[in-house]
Design a protein around this motif. Structure first.
Motif, PDB file in Angstrom:
ATOM      1  N   GLU A 119       0.389  -2.709   2.108  1.00  0.00           N
ATOM      2  CA  GLU A 119       1.243  -3.575   1.288  1.00  0.00           C
ATOM      3  C   GLU A 119       0.546  -4.914   1.008  1.00  0.00           C
ATOM      4  O   GLU A 119       0.604  -5.436  -0.102  1.00  0.00           O
ATOM      5  CB  GLU A 119       2.574  -3.799   2.005  1.00  0.00           C
ATOM      6  CG  GLU A 119       3.633  -4.467   1.178  1.00  0.00           C
ATOM      7  CD  GLU A 119       4.158  -3.626   0.028  1.00  0.00           C
ATOM      8  OE1 GLU A 119       4.739  -4.217  -0.900  1.00  0.00           O
ATOM      9  OE2 GLU A 119       3.990  -2.404   0.032  1.00  0.00           O
ATOM     10  N   LYS A 120      -0.117  -5.456   2.004  1.00  0.00           N
ATOM     11  CA  LYS A 120      -0.822  -6.729   1.834  1.00  0.00           C
ATOM     12  C   LYS A 120      -1.974  -6.596   0.852  1.00  0.00           C
ATOM     13  O   LYS A 120      -2.225  -7.502   0.049  1.00  0.00           O
ATOM     14  CB  LYS A 120      -1.338  -7.215   3.188  1.00  0.00           C
ATOM     15  CG  LYS A 120      -1.984  -8.566   3.147  1.00  0.00           C
ATOM     16  CD  LYS A 120      -2.390  -9.012   4.539  1.00  0.00           C
ATOM     17  CE  LYS A 120      -2.994 -10.397   4.502  1.00  0.00           C
ATOM     18  NZ  LYS A 120      -3.384 -10.852   5.846  1.00  0.00           N
ATOM     19  N   ALA A 121      -2.661  -5.457   0.886  1.00  0.00           N
ATOM     20  CA  ALA A 121      -3.802  -5.243  -0.007  1.00  0.00           C
ATOM     21  C   ALA A 121      -3.368  -4.970  -1.443  1.00  0.00           C
ATOM     22  O   ALA A 121      -4.041  -5.386  -2.387  1.00  0.00           O
ATOM     23  CB  ALA A 121      -4.653  -4.090   0.506  1.00  0.00           C
ATOM     24  N   GLU A 122      -2.242  -4.272  -1.640  1.00  0.00           N
ATOM     25  CA  GLU A 122      -1.842  -3.839  -2.976  1.00  0.00           C
ATOM     26  C   GLU A 122      -0.851  -4.765  -3.671  1.00  0.00           C
ATOM     27  O   GLU A 122      -0.801  -4.793  -4.889  1.00  0.00           O
ATOM     28  CB  GLU A 122      -1.225  -2.433  -2.899  1.00  0.00           C
ATOM     29  CG  GLU A 122      -2.206  -1.365  -2.528  1.00  0.00           C
ATOM     30  CD  GLU A 122      -1.578   0.009  -2.429  1.00  0.00           C
ATOM     31  OE1 GLU A 122      -0.341   0.126  -2.609  1.00  0.00           O
ATOM     32  OE2 GLU A 122      -2.316   0.969  -2.164  1.00  0.00           O
ATOM     33  N   ASN A 123      -0.050  -5.490  -2.917  1.00  0.00           N
ATOM     34  CA  ASN A 123       1.023  -6.281  -3.507  1.00  0.00           C
ATOM     35  C   ASN A 123       0.659  -7.770  -3.484  1.00  0.00           C
ATOM     36  O   ASN A 123       0.592  -8.374  -2.416  1.00  0.00           O
ATOM     37  CB  ASN A 123       2.323  -6.047  -2.736  1.00  0.00           C
ATOM     38  CG  ASN A 123       3.520  -6.708  -3.365  1.00  0.00           C
ATOM     39  OD1 ASN A 123       3.402  -7.412  -4.353  1.00  0.00           O
ATOM     40  ND2 ASN A 123       4.678  -6.467  -2.768  1.00  0.00           N
ATOM     41  N   PRO A 124       0.470  -8.370  -4.665  1.00  0.00           N
ATOM     42  CA  PRO A 124       0.136  -9.806  -4.672  1.00  0.00           C
ATOM     43  C   PRO A 124       1.317 -10.685  -4.239  1.00  0.00           C
ATOM     44  O   PRO A 124       1.114 -11.827  -3.838  1.00  0.00           O
ATOM     45  CB  PRO A 124      -0.247 -10.080  -6.130  1.00  0.00           C
ATOM     46  CG  PRO A 124       0.380  -8.984  -6.914  1.00  0.00           C
ATOM     47  CD  PRO A 124       0.492  -7.800  -5.991  1.00  0.00           C
TER      48      PRO A 124
END
Length: 175
Positions: A119-124
């Motif tokens: 989630e941290k990598a994909e969601n700004p």
């Protein structure tokens, strides 16, 4: 582990926690209603076991919401609870079923951590865990585990007994 596997792992962990909570609730209610005293159900005949049930259901909800803290807390608590029950009853029963629950709880931990990493990598717009939670939650977990450890050491005789004893009852090591 991808996002779908992480979500599936946390849902299965939450379901295992619900099953564990329901079993615990049934055993506690049965022990209280039958006023069990001397057999292995005697340790369950205590209204303070409601704390265990609330904790298990609370962690189940937390795991369902992909909480890393709830997943780790339930895993650690389950291990300590099984050790304490084994010491109190004098027998290690239900090891096979315990390993099944620990498997699902371990997978829930893995799923929760993987989910947040993905989630941290994909969601700004990903909101990380607030800093205050680390400053309050981590010490609370350390205190909880420390108290459980002290309780285990007291029950196993590593630490002196917390009960008042006469000189005749005391072991030579405690004098």
């Amino acid at each position: 582990m991808n996002r779908e596997e992480a979500i599936k792992a946390t849902k299965r962990g939450a379901a295992a926690a619900l099953v564990s909570g329901i079993i615990t609730l049934a055993v506690v209610l049965f022990a209280i209603l039958t006023n069990a005293r001397n057999n292995s159900l005697g340790i369950w005949n205590d209204p303070s076991n409601i704390f265990d049930i609330v904790l298990i259901f609370g962690c189940a909800y937390g795991i369902y919401k992909k909480s890393r803290f709830a997943a780790v807390l339930l895993f650690v608590y389950f291990i300590f609870a099984k050790i304490i029950i084994g010491i109190e009853t004098g027998k290690a029963s239900g090891i096979g079923m315990s390993l099944v629950f620990l498997y699902f709880y371990g997978k829930a931990i893995q799923g929760a951590f993987s989910f947040h990493k993905i989630e941290k990598a994909e969601n700004p717009n990903y909101k990380p865990t607030p800093k205050w939670f680390y400053y309050a939650g981590m010490p609370a977990l350390v205190i909880f585990v420390s108290l459980m450890g002290i309780g285990l050491m007291s029950m196993t005789g590593v630490m002196p007994s917390t009960e008042v004893q006469s000189g005749v009852e005391m072991s030579k090591k405690s004098k």
